[in-house]
Design an enzyme around this catalytic site. Structure first.
Site, mmCIF file in Angstrom:
data_model
loop_
_atom_site.group_PDB
_atom_site.id
_atom_site.type_symbol
_atom_site.label_atom_id
_atom_site.label_comp_id
_atom_site.label_asym_id
_atom_site.label_seq_id
_atom_site.Cartn_x
_atom_site.Cartn_y
_atom_site.Cartn_z
ATOM 1 N N CYS A 249 0.839 -1.203 0.000
ATOM 2 C CA CYS A 249 0.000 0.000 0.000
ATOM 3 C C CYS A 249 0.877 1.257 0.000
ATOM 4 O O CYS A 249 1.709 1.433 0.889
ATOM 5 C CB CYS A 249 -0.922 0.003 1.210
ATOM 6 S SG CYS A 249 -2.016 1.441 1.272
ATOM 7 N N HIS B 203 3.571 -6.200 -7.585
ATOM 8 C CA HIS B 203 3.112 -5.096 -8.428
ATOM 9 C C HIS B 203 4.356 -4.422 -8.994
ATOM 10 O O HIS B 203 5.235 -3.998 -8.232
ATOM 11 C CB HIS B 203 2.285 -4.115 -7.587
ATOM 12 C CG HIS B 203 1.714 -2.984 -8.372
ATOM 13 N ND1 HIS B 203 0.877 -2.043 -7.818
ATOM 14 C CD2 HIS B 203 1.844 -2.633 -9.669
ATOM 15 C CE1 HIS B 203 0.525 -1.162 -8.743
ATOM 16 N NE2 HIS B 203 1.106 -1.504 -9.871
ATOM 17 N N ASN C 168 1.485 -8.260 -11.445
ATOM 18 C CA ASN C 168 0.389 -7.306 -11.435
ATOM 19 C C ASN C 168 0.852 -5.996 -12.046
ATOM 20 O O ASN C 168 1.914 -5.498 -11.716
ATOM 21 C CB ASN C 168 -0.096 -7.104 -9.989
ATOM 22 C CG ASN C 168 -1.111 -5.987 -9.854
ATOM 23 O OD1 ASN C 168 -1.014 -5.162 -8.966
ATOM 24 N ND2 ASN C 168 -2.077 -5.935 -10.745
ATOM 25 N N GLY C 169 0.029 -5.451 -12.962
ATOM 26 C CA GLY C 169 0.338 -4.136 -13.513
ATOM 27 C C GLY C 169 0.061 -4.017 -14.993
ATOM 28 O O GLY C 169 0.597 -4.788 -15.799
ATOM 29 N N ARG D 238 -6.788 -2.373 -11.978
ATOM 30 C CA ARG D 238 -7.494 -1.312 -12.714
ATOM 31 C C ARG D 238 -8.135 -1.832 -13.991
ATOM 32 O O ARG D 238 -9.172 -1.330 -14.423
ATOM 33 C CB ARG D 238 -6.525 -0.174 -13.044
ATOM 34 C CG ARG D 238 -6.223 0.745 -11.890
ATOM 35 C CD ARG D 238 -5.288 1.855 -12.327
ATOM 36 N NE ARG D 238 -4.033 1.327 -12.843
ATOM 37 C CZ ARG D 238 -3.195 2.013 -13.619
ATOM 38 N NH1 ARG D 238 -3.485 3.246 -13.973
ATOM 39 N NH2 ARG D 238 -2.064 1.474 -14.033
#
Length: 641
Positions: A387, A456, A488-489, A512
């Site tokens: 985060c 990420h 991830n990404g 997203r």
């Protein structure tokens, strides 16, 4: 001449603004023409043409303009103009964001005693709610539709006359109807699990819940700390073992430590009388824990705010394999906060489901893990150490754990000690943009018995600017083997997913991309670009609204809460560009849509970046907004720049 003109138009559109998606020239337009077309063609929720009065009412309902585009950094001398008096620049996207509680939309509610078969109100004359049905109906907003999703699905609507679809299940004498066949068909069905038990909430608030396994682990940590202090003073032998008072062989310093070192082929560390199960003495081994197959799955990321239960249900319909609840703060869970426990709820359609927790201390995280292990049904628990929010990072949580390796190790080992399900970790590449830490951390996490790692491909500083570093993710996936590593990404199409799979990751996490187009899971599994129509997209939103009414309620509060979360989602969904309009397929996640007119009015309306147009879409499904309704998206629509 016409061909030459077409070529020049094409060249200008190809070289358009940097970062804009390339659309076919016939669909492109200007900002003024776009908004003029959308405003002139708008029809109200009832299907009628919007009149001037409707437009005036709309401006009152949505006084907040759309967020301004991201501005370039100014010089230090100019940076303080209009800023704080002490010269410090206001940071963050959501300063002074208007927020309206959903309780403000009800003038006066109907008393629960009236809703529940007219039983006697326990508060008597002191009750602040309506007891007269006629008085309540005089102030109640008009019904939204003629059919109630809850009544049609379960045979009964628990909100009775308060339901905004009450005409569907109310008799002329104001009694709530029931469908006996549907009720019998749903008998024994538990659609949503992991609700907070009232008794547990009271015990958590009184701090009367016992954490036996956590106490054992924390005692071991304390003893190890004492040992190190003694070793620092030169008394290494006294730290390692303690001599038996009778002069016998050295023994382990604590019984808890002996339990950790016990193995199945050794005798139990305590004398027993009669039968004794392994659970009483020996900790559950990793191979005996519940196993989850993490190989080559599509993982819907735990999305704060937007990754709620109704949205996850939509994604499950489109083919998501693994789902995870929104990030929950471990301290809030330990305090029994109802709002935080709501993030752990699981729908029956979520076959592989985990929860994500955030914390920065071994004691609270271990106790939280034991609490989850004992009271809710999950397939795995995830630690959020990625985060980037300052509020979390400055306390040492989120990305802060990546730089506090010792604490991170203690947290992982402690949670593993008390959990009967796999423990996973989500990290970023690092904190600073050009200083990657993940590869060093992954080699250590393999020793800490992590079941799966999600990486990420950006650092904390990058947030969502610049593209994810998939070359680095590939390097880390080789280091992590045999522990599964998910990448991830920037995955927005099945082509992006295919390229990601070529890197050697065990699976891919989509964040997203699922918000912009939740049907991405179907595209990946079927290996195609889906030119989804605007009516199909509206049906997706209709499903979400029905799931939201089931989850948050079909009364005014529930309707407005569903609307708020739908608008948060639309702030991402508006970035989607239909496949049939693109000059080059597929759309990239860092390409922002230019102003364009779709193939029909609804497609153009869904392309609007204006908050007022998102409210219009919500009104098509959830009726008109209240007069005092205010909304500004939590995630400003500039993260893709």
């Amino acid at each position: 001449m016409e061909k030459a003109a077409e070529e020049t138009v094409k060249k200008t559109t190809d070289v358009a603004v940097k970062g804009e998606a390339a659309l076919k020239p016939q669909f492109l337009t200007t900002k003024d023409k776009f908004h003029g077309f959308v405003d002139s063609g708008w029809q109200g929720p009832k299907g009628g043409k919007a009149s001037d009065g409707d437009k005036v009412e709309e401006t009152k309902a949505t006084p907040v303009e759309e967020p301004e585009t991201k501005k370039l950094k100014l010089d230090p001398e100019e940076g303080n103009k209009g800023g704080k008096p002490d010269g410090k620049r206001i940071r963050g996207q959501n300063k002074s964001r208007p927020h309206m509680k959903h309780t403000a939309y009800d003038e006066k509610r109907l008393c629960l005693s009236v809703i529940q078969d007219n039983r006697e109100c326990p508060f008597g004359d002191k009750c602040h709610f309506h007891h007269s049905v006629a008085e309540y109906l005089a102030t109640k907003p008009a019904d939204i539709g003629e059919s109630c999703y809850l009544y049609d699905t379960y045979g009964k609507c628990g909100y009775g006359l308060c339901c905004r679809f009450a005409m569907a299940h109310t008799t002329p004498d104001f009694k709530t109807m029931v469908n006996a066949e549907l009720i019998k068909a749903n008998e024994g069905r538990t659609a949503v699990r992991n609700s907070l038990d009232k008794d547990l909430q009271i015990r958590l608030r009184k701090r009367s819940v016992t954490f036996d396994k956590s106490a054992e682990y924390l005692e071991i940590l304390s003893n190890n700390k004492d040992k190190k202090e003694q070793q620092g003073n030169g008394d290494a032998r006294a730290a390692e073992v303690s001599t038996d008072p009778t002069g016998g062989e050295p023994r382990a310093s604590t019984e808890a430590e002996a339990q950790l070192q016990a193995s199945p082929d050794k005798q139990p560390p305590v004398k027993t009388v009669g039968p004794l199960t392994d659970v009483d003495v020996i900790k559950l081994r990793l191979c005996e824990k519940k196993q989850v197959d993490f190989q080559d799955k599509l993982y819907l990321a735990p999305l704060t705010t937007c990754g709620n239960l109704p949205f996850r249900r939509v994604c499950k319909r489109f083919g998501a394999d693994i789902t995870c609840g929104e990030m929950a703060m471990c301290t809030n869970l330990l305090q029994g906060q109802q709002s935080e426990w709501a993030l752990l709820k699981r729908h029956e359609s979520e076959d592989v489901f985990g929860v994500q927790v955030e914390g920065c201390f071994p004691d609270t995280m271990t106790r939280c893990a034991e609490l989850i292990n004992s009271n809710i049904d999950v397939d795995f628990v995830d630690i959020n150490s990625g985060c980037p929010i300052d509020l979390v990072y400055k306390k040492g949580g989120g990305c802060g754990l990546m730089t506090r390796t010792k604490k991170f190790e203690q947290i992982i080992k402690g949670m593993n000690y008390v959990l009967d399900v796999p423990l996973t970790v989500k990290i970023r590449t690092g904190v600073q943009e050009k200083c990657n830490l993940a590869h060093k951390l992954i080699t250590e996490m393999k020793k800490w018995d992590v079941s799966m790692i999600t990486l990420h491909g950006r650092s904390k500083e990058q947030r969502y600017t610049k593209l994810a570093d998939w070359d680095y993710i590939n390097t880390c996936s080789k280091l992590a083997s045999p522990v599964p590593l998910y990448g991830n990404g920037d995955i927005l199409s099945y082509e992006d997913a295919m390229k990601a799979r070529e890197t050697g990751v065990s699976g891919i996490m989509i964040a997203r991309g699922a918000l912009i187009k939740p049907w991405i899971f179907t595209e990946i599994k079927e290996g195609r670009h889906w030119d989804i129509s605007s009516n199909e997209r509206l049906d997706v939103l209709r499903d979400f609204s029905n799931f939201g009414l089931e989850h948050w309620g079909s009364d005014t509060r529930g309707v407005e809460k569903t609307r708020t979360f739908m608008l948060e989602w639309l702030s991402f969904m508006c970035r989607y560009i239909p496949v049939g309009l693109l000059e080059r397929v597929p759309q990239k996640i860092n390409e922002r849509p230019p102003y364009y007119l779709g193939r029909n009015y609804l497609e153009s309306l869904m392309a609007s970046q204006h908050v007022g147009d998102w409210v219009r879409i919500s009104e098509m499904l959830l009726g008109p907004v209240p007069k005092n309704f205010i909304f500004l998206p939590k995630h400003k629509a500039n993260a893709y720049k």
